[in-house]
Write an enzyme that holds these catalytic residues in place. Structure first.
Site, short mmCIF file in Angstrom:
data_model
loop_
_atom_site.label_atom_id
_atom_site.label_comp_id
_atom_site.label_asym_id
_atom_site.label_seq_id
_atom_site.Cartn_x
_atom_site.Cartn_y
_atom_site.Cartn_z
N ASP A 4 -17.86 25.10 41.81
CA ASP A 4 -18.38 23.75 41.53
C ASP A 4 -19.77 23.82 40.88
O ASP A 4 -20.35 22.79 40.54
CB ASP A 4 -18.50 22.93 42.82
CG ASP A 4 -17.15 22.38 43.28
OD1 ASP A 4 -16.17 22.56 42.53
OD2 ASP A 4 -17.08 21.80 44.37
N ASP A 32 -17.43 3.07 -3.26
CA ASP A 32 -17.04 4.15 -2.35
C ASP A 32 -16.47 3.61 -1.05
O ASP A 32 -15.45 4.09 -0.56
CB ASP A 32 -18.26 5.04 -2.03
CG ASP A 32 -18.66 5.90 -3.20
OD1 ASP A 32 -17.75 6.31 -3.94
OD2 ASP A 32 -19.85 6.16 -3.38
N GLY A 67 -8.22 10.70 -1.34
CA GLY A 67 -7.01 11.18 -2.00
C GLY A 67 -7.26 11.97 -3.27
O GLY A 67 -6.78 13.09 -3.42
N MET A 68 -8.01 11.42 -4.21
CA MET A 68 -8.21 12.09 -5.49
C MET A 68 -8.98 13.39 -5.32
O MET A 68 -8.66 14.39 -5.94
CB MET A 68 -8.94 11.14 -6.46
CG MET A 68 -9.08 11.69 -7.86
SD MET A 68 -7.50 12.26 -8.55
CE MET A 68 -6.67 10.70 -8.76
#
EC number: 1.3.7.7
Length: 510
Positions: free
Chosen positions: A36, A296, A431-432
């Site tokens: 503990d 953005d 994504g790009m």
């Protein structure tokens, strides 16, 4: 008590020790068996501090079980009193040693007779509360003890300061960016013309707790720790408190307006109005308001996210994502089951579903089912995100070493809005960008892995099917792969060919 290899909120004694070690010149004695006593190692590893963790373990072993604990516990308290000369020695059992049902208060009373330090037994039910509840209770207990002591000695400071002043309650060790948040709050309050009277427990002295009533009001930045203390001070000394977390532009504005309301209710001779300050900070200091309107951030509109953490940070993050960035929160959740009603009330209307659990497997299954574009959670959600190849921004404790940064990274106030905007934007895979990296990096260096929480897979992909899969842009490839494998399992297909891929696409209605 339960066996788990991951817990969001630890056992009660960890919360008590976190509060004790946050104060300066306080020593904690933990009455516990070996096993503990991991708190010392955990705090020494994570917190960027030069001082040793002031915790001593009074070990429960076979000799103690045979003879009783009193002699050993009292000896440890008196020894540390002579060696360390602390202002306070706090004794806490653990859930394991509580099974012995010993009269620890009797041990404390006896040790107090031989010690120059104050000696206190942590008044916590180790079977009923978790780490955060115990921390809240322990902080209130220590504050109450020293205020009552000052009242008996007739040296309690109740005369208010001339200028507006405040106590900050609930900043403590191993908290999520707590030291950075405290610094940012001090800057914000200073700009509003408010002095900070005391910050407890982090870096505070128990001898200064008698000065708490001198402040005009209290601030509780996090619901988890400090609220009980604020309620106690309000009841005893009619001190109002502000419990709005200034995280994000909207809540920071609400926080400042609430402070103005409190000051106007106390000081009738002056009028406090911070509208000009709010406008200036929102437009010129915080980049988040401008960023939210940029192209953005608009690329993130209606992207799906999952939020999970303690009640304070999960609620604030959910509201920031939805209100300030236009991101859809598919699920908001917390492990603070004791605060479930408040959490549901706060996130109502901001998310599709709510999950309140301290079981990390339920959270992992929920994330795998929803397939969000990004996760905002604890260290555990970071692990889940890595397994599912979903980016994760860490927004709440429990966290690992990388979220105890040496650099200045607050989450509260106007500088905090900049940090959060960066975290959100960098957490989403664009994504790009992902597609371009794959085009120039070449597909031969990128291996497609199974996107599920279970690592075993009996499905085989043909070379042609794998090649076809690699032609799909990276930001949707994982979803296509999972849908195809799901279709294959439903139809008991072992080998996935191009024909199976097209059949899966048709069945999905794509």
């Amino acid at each position: 008590m339960k066996l788990a290899y991951w817990m969001y909120a630890g056992p009660a004694h960890i919360g008590t020790l976190r509060v004790a070690t946050s104060f300066k010149n306080v020593h904690a004695i933990m009455h516990a068996p070996l096993g503990d006593d991991y708190f010392n190692v955990m705090r020494s590893m994570l917190e960027r501090e030069r001082d040793f963790t002031p915790v001593t373990t009074s070990i429960v072993d076979r000799h103690v079980l045979a003879r009783g604990s009193q002699e050993k516990v009292v000896e440890n308290i008196t020894r540390k009193d002579k060696e360390e000369l602390p202002d306070l020695i706090l004794l806490t059992p653990t859930c394991t040693s509580s099974i012995l049902q010993e009269d620890l208060q009797n041990f404390v009373d006896r040790a107090a007779m031989e010690s120059k330090s104050d000696v206190l037994l942590a008044d916590v039910n180790h079977y009923r509360v978790n780490e955060l509840q115990a921390a809240d209770r322990t902080l209130e207990q220590i504050v109450r003890f020293y205020i009552e002591k000052a009242q008996k000695q007739n040296n309690l400071s109740t005369t208010k300061t001339i200028k507006p002043s405040v106590n900050i309650l609930g900043m403590f060790t191993l908290g999520f960016h707590n030291q950075h948040d405290c610094r940012e709050l001090k800057i914000l309050l200073n700009q509003l013309g408010i002095t900070v009277n005391e910050v407890i427990p982090e870096g505070g002295s128990v001898l200064n707790l008698k000065n708490l009533p001198k402040a005009w009001f209290n601030i509780v930045p996090y619901r988890e720790v400090g609220l009980m203390t604020a309620v106690y001070l309000e009841k005893e000394f009619q001190m109002p408190y502000v419990d709005i977390t200034p995280m994000g532009i909207v809540q920071t504005e609400s926080f400042i307006r609430q402070i103005a309301n409190v000051l106007n209710s106390i000081d009738k001779t002056n009028s406090y109005n911070f509208d000009q300050y709010i406008d200036q900070q929102t437009i010129y200091v915080s980049q988040a308001a401008w960023f939210a309107r940029s192209i953005d951030c608009q690329n993130l509109t209606n992207k799906k996210a999952v939020v999970f953490g303690d009640a304070t940070h999960a609620v604030a993050m959910t509201k920031i994502l939805v209100r300030e960035m236009g991101i859809r929160v598919a699920c908001a959740g917390t492990y603070c089951q004791h605060d479930a009603d408040w959490f549901r009330e706060q996130v109502w209307g901001f998310c599709d579903e709510v999950l309140i659990t301290d079981d990390h497997t339920q959270v992992g299954d929920m994330i795998a089912r929803i397939e969000p574009s990004a996760i905002f959670g604890t260290q555990m959600e970071r692990h889940v995100g890595k397994r599912l190849d979903i980016p994760c921004g860490v927004i709440s404790a429990p966290v690992h070493i990388q979220n105890f940064p040496l650099g200045y990274r607050p989450f509260l106030g106007y500088e905090g809005t900049n940090q959060i905007a960066d975290l959100v934007y960098n957490s989403f895979t664009l994504g790009m960008e992902d597609h371009l990296l794959e085009i120039f990096g070449g597909h031969d260096s990128k291996e497609v892995i199974t996107k599920s929480l279970s690592t075993d897979s009996e499905l085989n992909w043909t070379i042609e099917a794998t090649s076809e899969l690699n032609k799909i842009p990276g930001f949707v490839r994982g979803k296509v792969k999972r849908n195809t494998e799901k279709f294959a399992r439903q139809n008991k297909i072992i080998t996935i060919s191009i024909d199976v891929m097209y059949a899966a696409k048709e069945s999905a209605g794509a």
